[in-house]
Motif scaffolding. Structure first.
Motif, PDB file in Angstrom:
ATOM      1  N   MET A 490      35.886  -5.971  12.341  1.00  0.00           N
ATOM      2  CA  MET A 490      34.512  -6.316  12.005  1.00  0.00           C
ATOM      3  C   MET A 490      34.431  -6.953  10.618  1.00  0.00           C
ATOM      4  N   THR A 491      33.559  -7.944  10.506  1.00  0.00           N
ATOM      5  CA  THR A 491      33.169  -8.498   9.210  1.00  0.00           C
ATOM      6  C   THR A 491      31.666  -8.314   9.074  1.00  0.00           C
ATOM      7  N   LEU A 492      31.244  -7.598   8.052  1.00  0.00           N
ATOM      8  CA  LEU A 492      29.831  -7.287   7.839  1.00  0.00           C
ATOM      9  C   LEU A 492      29.281  -8.176   6.729  1.00  0.00           C
ATOM     10  N   ILE A 493      28.217  -8.907   7.023  1.00  0.00           N
ATOM     11  CA  ILE A 493      27.578  -9.784   6.045  1.00  0.00           C
ATOM     12  C   ILE A 493      26.177  -9.236   5.783  1.00  0.00           C
ATOM     13  N   SER A 494      25.886  -8.897   4.540  1.00  0.00           N
ATOM     14  CA  SER A 494      24.594  -8.260   4.275  1.00  0.00           C
ATOM     15  C   SER A 494      24.188  -8.408   2.821  1.00  0.00           C
ATOM     16  N   GLN A 495      22.872  -8.500   2.586  1.00  0.00           N
ATOM     17  CA  GLN A 495      22.339  -8.451   1.233  1.00  0.00           C
ATOM     18  C   GLN A 495      21.859  -7.049   0.875  1.00  0.00           C
ATOM     19  N   ARG A 496      21.913  -6.120   1.841  1.00  0.00           N
ATOM     20  CA  ARG A 496      21.465  -4.752   1.572  1.00  0.00           C
ATOM     21  C   ARG A 496      22.507  -3.741   2.031  1.00  0.00           C
ATOM     22  N   PRO A 497      23.614  -3.619   1.314  1.00  0.00           N
ATOM     23  CA  PRO A 497      24.642  -2.650   1.710  1.00  0.00           C
ATOM     24  C   PRO A 497      24.141  -1.215   1.750  1.00  0.00           C
ATOM     25  N   VAL A 498      23.072  -0.915   1.004  1.00  0.00           N
ATOM     26  CA  VAL A 498      22.556   0.457   0.984  1.00  0.00           C
ATOM     27  C   VAL A 498      22.049   0.883   2.354  1.00  0.00           C
ATOM     28  N   ASP A 499      21.714  -0.101   3.212  1.00  0.00           N
ATOM     29  CA  ASP A 499      21.218   0.218   4.551  1.00  0.00           C
ATOM     30  C   ASP A 499      22.331   0.349   5.588  1.00  0.00           C
ATOM     31  N   LEU A 500      23.563   0.087   5.185  1.00  0.00           N
ATOM     32  CA  LEU A 500      24.685   0.128   6.120  1.00  0.00           C
ATOM     33  C   LEU A 500      25.272   1.529   6.231  1.00  0.00           C
ATOM     34  N   SER A 501      25.987   1.747   7.323  1.00  0.00           N
ATOM     35  CA  SER A 501      26.658   3.029   7.550  1.00  0.00           C
ATOM     36  C   SER A 501      27.721   3.272   6.476  1.00  0.00           C
ATOM     37  N   GLU A 502      27.664   4.434   5.863  1.00  0.00           N
ATOM     38  CA  GLU A 502      28.654   4.791   4.844  1.00  0.00           C
ATOM     39  C   GLU A 502      30.059   4.828   5.439  1.00  0.00           C
ATOM     40  N   THR A 503      30.176   5.340   6.651  1.00  0.00           N
ATOM     41  CA  THR A 503      31.488   5.447   7.290  1.00  0.00           C
ATOM     42  C   THR A 503      32.126   4.083   7.469  1.00  0.00           C
ATOM     43  N   VAL A 504      31.330   3.105   7.922  1.00  0.00           N
ATOM     44  CA  VAL A 504      31.876   1.772   8.172  1.00  0.00           C
ATOM     45  C   VAL A 504      32.336   1.126   6.870  1.00  0.00           C
ATOM     46  N   ILE A 505      31.506   1.179   5.834  1.00  0.00           N
ATOM     47  CA  ILE A 505      31.883   0.559   4.558  1.00  0.00           C
ATOM     48  C   ILE A 505      33.156   1.182   4.006  1.00  0.00           C
ATOM     49  N   SER A 506      33.262   2.505   4.136  1.00  0.00           N
ATOM     50  CA  SER A 506      34.429   3.194   3.570  1.00  0.00           C
ATOM     51  C   SER A 506      35.726   2.816   4.266  1.00  0.00           C
ATOM     52  N   GLN A 507      35.639   2.255   5.483  1.00  0.00           N
ATOM     53  CA  GLN A 507      36.836   1.875   6.232  1.00  0.00           C
ATOM     54  C   GLN A 507      37.190   0.396   6.062  1.00  0.00           C
ATOM     55  N   CYS A 508      36.400  -0.337   5.288  1.00  0.00           N
ATOM     56  CA  CYS A 508      36.683  -1.755   5.080  1.00  0.00           C
ATOM     57  C   CYS A 508      37.751  -1.929   4.004  1.00  0.00           C
ATOM     58  N   SER A 509      38.617  -2.908   4.215  1.00  0.00           N
ATOM     59  CA  SER A 509      39.760  -3.113   3.322  1.00  0.00           C
ATOM     60  C   SER A 509      39.637  -4.345   2.444  1.00  0.00           C
ATOM     61  N   ASN A 510      38.740  -5.268   2.802  1.00  0.00           N
ATOM     62  CA  ASN A 510      38.583  -6.493   2.020  1.00  0.00           C
ATOM     63  C   ASN A 510      37.109  -6.734   1.724  1.00  0.00           C
ATOM     64  N   PHE A 511      36.849  -7.304   0.543  1.00  0.00           N
ATOM     65  CA  PHE A 511      35.478  -7.504   0.108  1.00  0.00           C
ATOM     66  C   PHE A 511      35.335  -8.866  -0.573  1.00  0.00           C
ATOM     67  N   LEU A 512      34.295  -9.577  -0.184  1.00  0.00           N
ATOM     68  CA  LEU A 512      33.862 -10.778  -0.889  1.00  0.00           C
ATOM     69  C   LEU A 512      32.464 -10.474  -1.408  1.00  0.00           C
ATOM     70  N   ILE A 513      32.356 -10.259  -2.722  1.00  0.00           N
ATOM     71  CA  ILE A 513      31.089  -9.855  -3.309  1.00  0.00           C
ATOM     72  C   ILE A 513      30.502 -11.021  -4.076  1.00  0.00           C
ATOM     73  N   PHE A 514      29.398 -11.556  -3.577  1.00  0.00           N
ATOM     74  CA  PHE A 514      28.649 -12.565  -4.313  1.00  0.00           C
ATOM     75  C   PHE A 514      27.668 -11.830  -5.230  1.00  0.00           C
ATOM     76  N   LYS A 515      26.941 -12.559  -6.030  1.00  0.00           N
ATOM     77  CA  LYS A 515      26.107 -11.900  -7.036  1.00  0.00           C
ATOM     78  C   LYS A 515      25.123 -10.933  -6.393  1.00  0.00           C
ATOM     79  N   MET A 516      25.097  -9.708  -6.927  1.00  0.00           N
ATOM     80  CA  MET A 516      24.156  -8.690  -6.483  1.00  0.00           C
ATOM     81  C   MET A 516      23.436  -8.143  -7.705  1.00  0.00           C
ATOM     82  N   SER A 517      22.153  -7.875  -7.558  1.00  0.00           N
ATOM     83  CA  SER A 517      21.374  -7.427  -8.710  1.00  0.00           C
ATOM     84  C   SER A 517      20.627  -6.124  -8.475  1.00  0.00           C
TER      85      SER A 517
END
Length: 584
Positions: A490-517
């Motif tokens: 899975m590749t998750l694209i989102s501007q609101r990571p706070v709304d995503l499942s904690e379990t899924v994020i914790s299992q991700c191995s790669n991150f492309l982080i654009f500007k977040m405020s």
């Protein structure tokens, strides 16, 4: 410029600047090598102090390889020097087979950055950033880079993009121009879409109890039990072989007998029994079936005339006729395989289940039963029914094969556009596809047919649901934990990571982080992403549009990358109000 090491800590070191040094304007984030007789340590300038700099220790170069993380520290008398070209290539990667150009590094001499494709696309990935920060363009560029490489032909790749606004169509629809063996497929829920496309269609018989529960927004375990019974019945009722017909008559006969000897009045009994005849008639059980008495015959419906004592006039004959179809040995019958059926067949099976099991007469479950009945009927007669109107029977493997191959064309990118349906239905569709792919992948040779599922606006789907309470698992959580070994990524694209499942994020191995405020999002990813540092978080806050902080197993170190603009572009830009306000 750099004189000597003054201090060595667990993760950084402080270096004194030469007294006469002219401080370079781009000293921040400058890469350095701290060299002694035994070790070659890579560092990066983190802070400029009064007469010194603080340098973060990133890793060690040993035997021609870069190892992230520092177990051994440099000595106080280590020399300080810039990186050589070869050392720089160890950090940013090189254009060897299996590596993909990602962009350039503004801080590493504008060198091209190459990502390990096996690490990047065989493990789950997150793409986060503010709206307008460049996420969609970044994803489009990354995928275009996969296919633009003439030395690497990913003919058997399977990218499924779930797109809520068809913005990726323009970016990938002409992929065939790169290589005639590449093909793009566009499936949509919106037939008025400017790009046309094929109407999305999912065989209803491939859906599980959990899938149907999602479609009908089931909220209680009682409703799950009702759906389970309905699914068993519709699978049986869809078959026409002898044993299946015997079992169908057995079920109908049992239901009729249960109703006949219930505490209801005869008129109510007759209404329920006639509902069964109307719902699922057979040759033996329909209102015009012939019932043989001693010296006379009756139509089945005539046996339900009510006499003055409020009894069926032919209750003895009726009981004898119905009883002959009850065969206790059929109670353990299970259909050997699934057959074709429709949403309408499923509704009939539900109506039969509600009557035969007495759920509509049970005040404790009546509300749950009626809610399901209403929701299924709304689905049957509503606009979303067309997405399950498949004309021909296919097995799961045939369905997925037909999704990625059609008319002898292998599709590397399948874009599923969900812009014309509400969030609840779109979420159900994405979960259904994810489950179907995961189920298929578990049955084939492990990891032999990789699927990369890309979820645009992932916060609409990958949420903290009550699925685990209802079903014992959440399909996204399960794929996050187990999908990698089966090739479901899975590749998750989102501007609101706070709304995503904690379990899924914790299992991700790669991150492309654009500007977040947003502070909550920053705090959330700080807690949820393994091994993320405060320094890494700080870097993303100052990113320009189109730049991202890339880190994870696909990269040697966390590195800021400037991506080229995709060509062609996705339709993800904001509207031009000046042009629209002033145009004639």
């Amino acid at each position: 410029m750099f004189e000597k090491i003054m201090y060595i800590g667990d993760h950084d070191t402080q270096i004194k600047l030469a007294d006469t040094a002219t401080i370079e304007s781009d000293i921040m984030n400058m890469p350095l090598i701290l060299q002694d007789n035994e070790k070659t340590i890579l560092g990066e300038v983190k802070d400029l102090l009064d007469g010194s700099v603080k340098v973060k220790l990133l890793g060690e170069i040993e035997n021609g390889k870069f190892l992230g993380g520092v177990l051994r520290k440099p000595s106080l008398n280590a020399s300080i020097r810039p990186l050589t070209i070869d050392e720089l290539s160890l950090i940013v990667g090189s254009p060897e087979f299996g590596f993909m150009e990602l962009g350039i590094s503004p801080f590493y001499a504008s060198k091209k950055v190459y990502a390990d494709m096996n690490e990047l696309f065989s493990k789950h990935m997150c793409v986060f950033g503010n709206t307008g920060g460049g996420k969609s363009c970044g994803v489009a560029r990354v995928m275009q880079n996969v296919f633009y490489n003439p030395q690497f032909i990913p003919y058997k790749s399977n990218f499924l993009i779930f797109d809520s606004s068809s913005e990726y169509y323009t970016a990938f629809s002409k992929i065939n121009e790169i290589n005639p063996n590449y093909h793009y497929r566009f499936l949509t829920t919106n037939m008025n879409n400017a790009h046309g496309g094929e109407v999305l269609c999912i065989p209803i018989w491939l859906l599980s109890v959990e899938d149907i529960a999602l479609l009908l927004s089931a909220t209680t375990h009682t409703q799950i039990s009702i759906i389970d019974k309905m699914m068993k019945l519709v699978k049986i009722f869809s078959q026409s072989d002898g044993e299946a017909l015997d079992y169908k008559n057995h079920l109908i006969a049992n239901a009729i007998m249960t109703i006949m000897y219930s505490n209801q009045g005869s008129a109510s009994k007759r209404d329920e029994i006639f509902s069964i005849f109307n719902t699922c008639p057979t040759n033996e059980f329909n209102l015009n079936s012939t019932v043989q008495g001693i010296g006379y015959t009756r139509k089945l419906q005539e046996c339900f005339l009510i006499d003055s004592s409020d009894q069926f006039s032919e209750r003895v004959l009726l009981t004898e006729y119905v009883s002959q179809f009850i065969k206790p040995e059929l109670n353990q019958y299970e259909p050997e395989q699934v057959h074709y059926f429709t949403l309408g067949d499923m509704e009939k099976a539900l109506n039969f289940a509600l009557i035969s099991e007495g759920w509509l007469r049970n005040e404790n479950v009546y509300a749950d039963a009626i809610t399901l009945k209403v929701k299924l009927h709304e689905l049957v007669i509503g606009p979303n029914a067309r997405f399950f109107d498949c004309k021909d029977f296919v097995r799961l493997d045939q369905y997925l094969s037909g999704l990625i191959v059609k008319d002898n064309q292998k599709f590397q990118i399948i874009n599923i556009n969900l812009e014309d349906v509400d969030d609840a239905f779109a979420k159900s569709i994405v979960k259904i596809f994810t489950r179907l792919i995961f189920e298929f992948s578990r049955k084939v040779q492990r990891g032999s047919i990789p699927f990369n599922i890309i979820l645009e606006e992932a916060h609409r789907y990958v949420q903290k649901d009550q699925d685990e309470f209802m079903f014992g698992y959440n399909i996204f959580d399960r794929v996050a934990k187990e999908g990698r070994k089966y090739g479901v990524i899975m590749t998750l694209i989102s501007q609101r990571p706070v709304d995503l499942s904690e379990t899924v994020i914790s299992q991700c191995s790669n991150f492309l982080i654009f500007k977040m405020s947003h502070p909550r999002d920053i705090e959330y990813i700080t807690k949820m992403i393994p091994n993320i540092t405060e320094d890494t978080i700080e870097k993303q806050k100052s990113l320009q549009v189109g730049n991202c902080l890339a880190f994870g197993s696909g990269f040697k170190i966390p590195i800021i990358v400037k991506l080229e603009m995709p060509n062609p572009m996705p339709q993800s830009s904001s509207c031009n109000v000046v042009t629209n306000w002033t145009s004639h």
